[in-house]
Design a protein around this motif. Structure first.
Motif, short mmCIF file in Angstrom:
data_model
loop_
_atom_site.label_atom_id
_atom_site.label_comp_id
_atom_site.label_asym_id
_atom_site.label_seq_id
_atom_site.Cartn_x
_atom_site.Cartn_y
_atom_site.Cartn_z
N THR A 83 -38.35 -0.62 3.50
CA THR A 83 -37.07 -0.46 4.19
C THR A 83 -36.05 0.10 3.22
OG1 THR A 83 -36.38 -2.71 3.67
CG2 THR A 83 -37.46 -2.36 5.82
N ILE A 84 -35.02 0.70 3.76
CA ILE A 84 -33.90 1.18 2.96
C ILE A 84 -32.65 0.46 3.47
CG2 ILE A 84 -32.46 3.14 2.30
CD1 ILE A 84 -34.91 4.94 2.92
N THR A 85 -31.97 -0.24 2.57
CA THR A 85 -30.74 -0.93 2.93
C THR A 85 -29.55 -0.13 2.41
OG1 THR A 85 -31.85 -3.07 2.80
CG2 THR A 85 -29.44 -3.09 2.76
N LEU A 86 -28.64 0.20 3.31
CA LEU A 86 -27.41 0.91 2.97
C LEU A 86 -26.26 -0.08 3.10
CD1 LEU A 86 -28.08 4.12 5.09
CD2 LEU A 86 -28.41 3.86 2.64
N LYS A 87 -25.43 -0.17 2.05
CA LYS A 87 -24.31 -1.12 2.08
C LYS A 87 -23.00 -0.38 1.82
CE LYS A 87 -27.00 -5.04 0.47
NZ LYS A 87 -27.19 -6.04 -0.56
N ASN A 88 -22.03 -0.70 2.66
CA ASN A 88 -20.68 -0.16 2.54
C ASN A 88 -19.74 -1.35 2.62
OD1 ASN A 88 -18.23 1.09 2.77
ND2 ASN A 88 -18.73 2.27 4.59
N GLY A 89 -19.34 -1.89 1.46
CA GLY A 89 -18.53 -3.10 1.45
C GLY A 89 -19.32 -4.27 2.02
N ASP A 90 -18.79 -4.89 3.07
CA ASP A 90 -19.47 -6.02 3.71
C ASP A 90 -20.44 -5.59 4.80
OD1 ASP A 90 -18.11 -7.82 2.10
OD2 ASP A 90 -16.46 -8.07 3.55
N THR A 91 -20.52 -4.30 5.08
CA THR A 91 -21.37 -3.79 6.15
C THR A 91 -22.71 -3.34 5.58
OG1 THR A 91 -19.41 -3.00 7.31
CG2 THR A 91 -21.52 -2.09 8.01
N SER A 92 -23.80 -3.78 6.21
CA SER A 92 -25.15 -3.38 5.80
C SER A 92 -25.90 -2.78 6.98
CB SER A 92 -25.95 -4.59 5.30
OG SER A 92 -25.44 -5.07 4.11
N LYS A 93 -26.77 -1.83 6.67
CA LYS A 93 -27.64 -1.22 7.66
C LYS A 93 -29.02 -1.12 7.02
CE LYS A 93 -27.88 2.94 10.51
NZ LYS A 93 -27.19 4.18 10.87
N VAL A 94 -30.04 -1.66 7.69
CA VAL A 94 -31.40 -1.61 7.17
C VAL A 94 -32.18 -0.60 7.99
CG1 VAL A 94 -33.51 -2.90 6.72
CG2 VAL A 94 -31.28 -4.02 6.43
N LEU A 95 -32.69 0.43 7.32
CA LEU A 95 -33.47 1.47 7.99
C LEU A 95 -34.94 1.03 8.06
CD1 LEU A 95 -32.00 4.72 6.40
CD2 LEU A 95 -31.25 3.47 8.44
N ASP A 96 -35.47 1.03 9.26
CA ASP A 96 -36.85 0.66 9.55
C ASP A 96 -37.70 1.93 9.46
OD1 ASP A 96 -39.30 0.02 10.74
OD2 ASP A 96 -38.40 -0.82 12.56
N LEU A 97 -38.66 1.95 8.57
CA LEU A 97 -39.49 3.15 8.35
C LEU A 97 -40.86 3.06 9.02
CD1 LEU A 97 -38.71 3.71 4.55
CD2 LEU A 97 -37.43 4.52 6.55
N THR A 98 -41.10 2.03 9.83
CA THR A 98 -42.44 1.86 10.42
C THR A 98 -42.82 2.98 11.37
OG1 THR A 98 -41.57 0.38 12.15
CG2 THR A 98 -42.46 -0.66 10.15
N GLY A 99 -41.85 3.73 11.88
CA GLY A 99 -42.15 4.87 12.76
C GLY A 99 -42.41 6.16 12.00
N LEU A 100 -42.40 6.06 10.68
CA LEU A 100 -42.61 7.23 9.82
C LEU A 100 -44.09 7.38 9.48
CD1 LEU A 100 -40.82 9.32 8.28
CD2 LEU A 100 -40.86 7.73 6.36
N THR A 101 -44.60 8.58 9.60
CA THR A 101 -45.98 8.88 9.21
C THR A 101 -45.98 9.44 7.81
OG1 THR A 101 -46.60 9.39 11.49
CG2 THR A 101 -48.04 10.26 9.75
N LEU A 102 -46.78 8.82 6.92
CA LEU A 102 -46.91 9.33 5.55
C LEU A 102 -48.19 10.13 5.45
CD1 LEU A 102 -45.95 6.15 3.45
CD2 LEU A 102 -44.46 7.92 4.38
N SER A 103 -48.06 11.45 5.29
CA SER A 103 -49.25 12.31 5.19
C SER A 103 -49.98 11.99 3.89
CB SER A 103 -48.85 13.78 5.18
OG SER A 103 -48.27 14.13 6.40
N PRO A 104 -51.31 11.95 3.94
CA PRO A 104 -52.08 11.70 2.72
C PRO A 104 -52.18 12.95 1.85
CG PRO A 104 -53.56 12.00 4.57
CD PRO A 104 -52.15 12.06 5.12
N SER A 105 -52.58 12.75 0.60
CA SER A 105 -52.82 13.92 -0.27
C SER A 105 -54.05 14.65 0.25
CB SER A 105 -53.03 13.48 -1.72
OG SER A 105 -54.19 12.68 -1.81
N GLU A 106 -54.09 15.94 -0.01
CA GLU A 106 -55.22 16.74 0.51
C GLU A 106 -56.36 16.76 -0.45
OE1 GLU A 106 -53.89 20.54 1.88
OE2 GLU A 106 -52.33 19.62 3.08
#
Length: 106
Positions: A83-106
């Motif tokens: 996950t990626i957590t973005l913080k701006n003062g007291d505000t946080s947003k956690v980015l969920d990456l489970t919908g991301l496809t990671l291509s393998p090396s060829e």
């Protein structure tokens, strides 16, 4: 290197990231010997002068920092369960990456 060289069809809806992170054999702009999957996202708040701190869970390389005024964050991924957590003062947003496809090396 262009953003299309590292990813394809990246979309952010609410906190969920979808699309494909392409496997890159050499990404010297990231670090001297970087290879693997990368993700680039833009945080508009940083472009408006706001201080945005970020943290990548389970990072094997640089795992946290502060965005500069271009608002572009590039991270190296090893799993879409991270996950990626973005913080701006007291505000946080956690980015969920489970919908991301990671291509393998060829």
């Amino acid at each position: 290197m262009n953003v299309t060289d590292i990813q394809d069809n990246i979309q952010l809806k609410e906190n969920k990231v979808t699309g494909t992170s392409k496997y890159v054999e050499s990404f010297s702009q990231f670090s001297k010997s970087a290879k693997g999957n990368f993700l680039a996202v833009k945080c508009e708040e940083a472009t408006k002068g706001e201080t945005i701190n970020w943290e990548l869970s389970e990072a094997k390389t640089k795992g946290k920092g502060t965005l500069d005024e271009d608002g572009i964050l590039v991270v190296q991924l090893h799993s879409n369960t991270q996950t990626i957590t973005l913080k701006n003062g007291d505000t946080s947003k956690v980015l969920d990456l489970t919908g991301l496809t990671l291509s393998p090396s060829e």
